[in-house]
Design an enzyme around this catalytic site. Sequence first.
Site, PDB file in Angstrom:
ATOM      1  NE  ARG A   1      49.508  36.401 -44.533  1.00 19.90           N
ATOM      2  CZ  ARG A   1      48.892  37.836 -44.098  1.00 19.90           C
ATOM      3  NH1 ARG A   1      48.377  37.724 -42.880  1.00 19.90           N
ATOM      4  NH2 ARG A   1      48.853  38.668 -45.036  1.00 19.90           N
TER       5      ARG A   1
ATOM      6  CD  GLU B   1      42.949  32.811 -43.513  1.00 19.46           C
ATOM      7  OE1 GLU B   1      42.435  33.818 -44.356  1.00 19.46           O
ATOM      8  OE2 GLU B   1      43.541  33.038 -42.603  1.00 19.46           O
TER       9      GLU B   1
ATOM     10  CG  HIS C   1      42.597  37.118 -42.606  1.00 20.08           C
ATOM     11  ND1 HIS C   1      43.422  36.321 -43.304  1.00 20.08           N
ATOM     12  CD2 HIS C   1      43.262  38.103 -42.526  1.00 20.08           C
ATOM     13  CE1 HIS C   1      44.732  37.011 -43.540  1.00 20.08           C
ATOM     14  NE2 HIS C   1      44.521  38.285 -42.934  1.00 20.08           N
TER      15      HIS C   1
END
Length: 350
Positions: free
Chosen positions: A263, A292, A311
């Site tokens: 993360r 994000e 991601h």
Amino acid sequence: MTQKTLKVAVATPLSETLCALIESLVPEIELLRDQSLLPPMRHPADFAGDPNFKRTPEEEARFDALLCEADVLYGIPDVDPQRLARIVKANPKLRWVHVMAAGGGGQVKAAGLSGEAMERVMFTTSAGVHGAPLAEYAVFGVLAGAKQLPRIMAQQRDHHWGDRWLMGQISEQQVLILGLGGIGREVARRLSLLDMHVLGVSRQQRLVPHVDEIIAPSELRDGVRRADAIVIALPGTEATEGLIDAELLAEMKPGVTLVNVGRGTVIDEVALIQALQSNHIGLAVLDVTASEPLENTSPLWDMPNVLLTPHTAALSESEDRLIAEFFADNARRYLNGEALRNRVDTVEFY
């Protein structure tokens, strides 16, 4: 105590092929779904679905009614924690919610459920399903750092042959893995096969396959001083937020490769940018960032010693099927009165 049937509402996009797979694997499941109420997927593992999809008020009511009929939810409806909270409150029969994301504990926390709800409903995640693709990405990142991929790309772009230089050999290097869950263990396995010396950080001083040395969290500073590459596979919790701060970055070996498949909140991003600007960090390979999508103004976009992906490292053609199979295994356990795998810790929410 065992249960003979289990009503499972499909709350997230799931193909009819995979619905049939779950039903074949666990015939005791009654899989409640209405594909017209689920947004179309734009790509594998697109559990939020097409953002242009809208339900009419009548369709919203039908969707809520379907969810309130179930003992179990397959996915968080619309990947919306607040909608999850409403369904948990409206459906007193609900006993279990399976979350698609490996780090889905954060979504459960965001729902702000009451103590009674947390006692009544179990939550599980898909952790482990993403281990192979994320481990492969981590290996790519470690190799990219050792072989100086940004330098290779820059010289090729500029048509510059240049002088030869020594490339790092990972078989002569050490990697430190932060987070020895399913992802971290798979990273360790793959890097050990490349003869890399693997260090792992764990609160539990137990041997872990393919990890040469276990380091206690209190010895983290010593570990980062030794490492040529550091792979972060930690969940985003209060305990891990900002763990990689300016002081720890300063302790790292000059030129270290930093790979994050956990993360983004684990790293103090401002401090990371400063360490990259000074070239103390040789290369940062980041599939995740603190927020994000990454803001357009972030210096990370334009830094020559940064590789960024949105991601997406966990995404693979097989992800949806693997999650469905994992859920079916847990459903069998549930029906047999056995402990479920990947239960969310409702204190630290991972």
